[in-house]
Design an enzyme around this catalytic site. Sequence first.
Site, PDB file in Angstrom:
ATOM      1  N   ASP A 169      -0.046  -0.608  12.076  1.00 28.01           N
ATOM      2  CA  ASP A 169       1.060  -0.162  11.234  1.00 28.01           C
ATOM      3  C   ASP A 169       1.427   1.286  11.565  1.00 28.01           C
ATOM      4  O   ASP A 169       0.566   2.084  11.958  1.00 28.01           O
ATOM      5  CB  ASP A 169       0.625  -0.267   9.764  1.00 28.01           C
ATOM      6  CG  ASP A 169       1.722   0.117   8.796  1.00 28.01           C
ATOM      7  OD1 ASP A 169       2.623  -0.695   8.572  1.00 28.01           O
ATOM      8  OD2 ASP A 169       1.670   1.245   8.248  1.00 28.01           O
ATOM      9  N   MET A 212       7.623   4.910  -2.221  1.00 29.41           N
ATOM     10  CA  MET A 212       8.906   4.668  -1.545  1.00 29.41           C
ATOM     11  C   MET A 212      10.089   5.091  -2.411  1.00 29.41           C
ATOM     12  O   MET A 212      11.098   4.393  -2.514  1.00 29.41           O
ATOM     13  CB  MET A 212       9.010   3.180  -1.149  1.00 29.41           C
ATOM     14  CG  MET A 212       7.972   2.769  -0.117  1.00 29.41           C
ATOM     15  SD  MET A 212       7.853   0.976   0.134  1.00 29.41           S
ATOM     16  CE  MET A 212       6.775   0.517  -1.241  1.00 29.41           C
ATOM     17  N   LYS A 256       6.566  -0.468  10.518  1.00 29.50           N
ATOM     18  CA  LYS A 256       7.556  -0.790   9.487  1.00 29.50           C
ATOM     19  C   LYS A 256       7.763   0.469   8.675  1.00 29.50           C
ATOM     20  O   LYS A 256       6.881   0.912   7.956  1.00 29.50           O
ATOM     21  CB  LYS A 256       7.068  -1.924   8.577  1.00 29.50           C
ATOM     22  CG  LYS A 256       6.952  -3.267   9.288  1.00 29.50           C
ATOM     23  CD  LYS A 256       6.512  -4.356   8.338  1.00 29.50           C
ATOM     24  CE  LYS A 256       7.614  -4.762   7.386  1.00 29.50           C
ATOM     25  NZ  LYS A 256       8.773  -5.344   8.080  1.00 29.50           N
TER      26      LYS A 256
END
Length: 271
Positions: free
Chosen positions: A38, A171, A59
């Site tokens: 990742d 986020m 991602k």
Amino acid sequence: MNTQPGKVTLLSAGPGDLDLLTLKAAKALAAADVVLLDDLANPEIVTLAPQARVIRVGKRGGCRSTPQAFIERLMQRYALKGLHVVRVKGGEALLFGRAGEELAALRGAGITVEIVNGISSGFAAAAGLGVSLTHRRHCHGVSFVTAHTEDHGEPDWAALAATRTTLAIYMGMRRIESLAGALLASLPADTPAAVVQWAGGADERRLLTRLDRLAADAASAGFGSPAVILVGDAIGESVEPRAQDADASRDGVTAADAGESRGREATARAA
């Protein structure tokens, strides 16, 4: 060809510092045949998997990313060849890491899955600030929440504020202004708030402020993703200097000096 059944390990790489990896994680990496890495994991983690083929499957919000369906197909392809696949995820795999989708895809293909837990960036952010997310003087719990719902909407900020728990918001930097505004409809303006960027890593940055200044202070200080936003009275226990106090200090005026000056002005007006 390997005739033994393969498996997939969903491995939580933690917030970045390799010293925070569990022994179980290190053992899984040492035994890996394939590592799917990742973007948010420390890239040096691959040194713990010397025999593995490393495939980067980043991602990142707002950036070009590897499609989730493609990652799932890769895991299935190599595991069905009898290989041990380690899917390395930043933070904690079970917290906003798309683990639910991957578990369903792998189990649907009859592939054995092991989960290795790690330290989430929310906990690393709290450690950097030196606060307890569940300080019983201030709250009765903590709510981990993402600022992005599956349909690209936003959570019910009023309902979350009503819980009176510490909010650990993931986020959320691209929506920091709107989420702060929504929370201000239910919480006092002086509610302690913080942003921690690259929590737990060598480049960690911390900002302590209050809810009504959260978006402006974060923008002024140049904070961006990846970062965790923390909101709640428990965050006020941090010894990190508040953004406005730090500004005053840089200008040669301490918070105490500012308060004393305001007191003299008030006395002069009264006279």
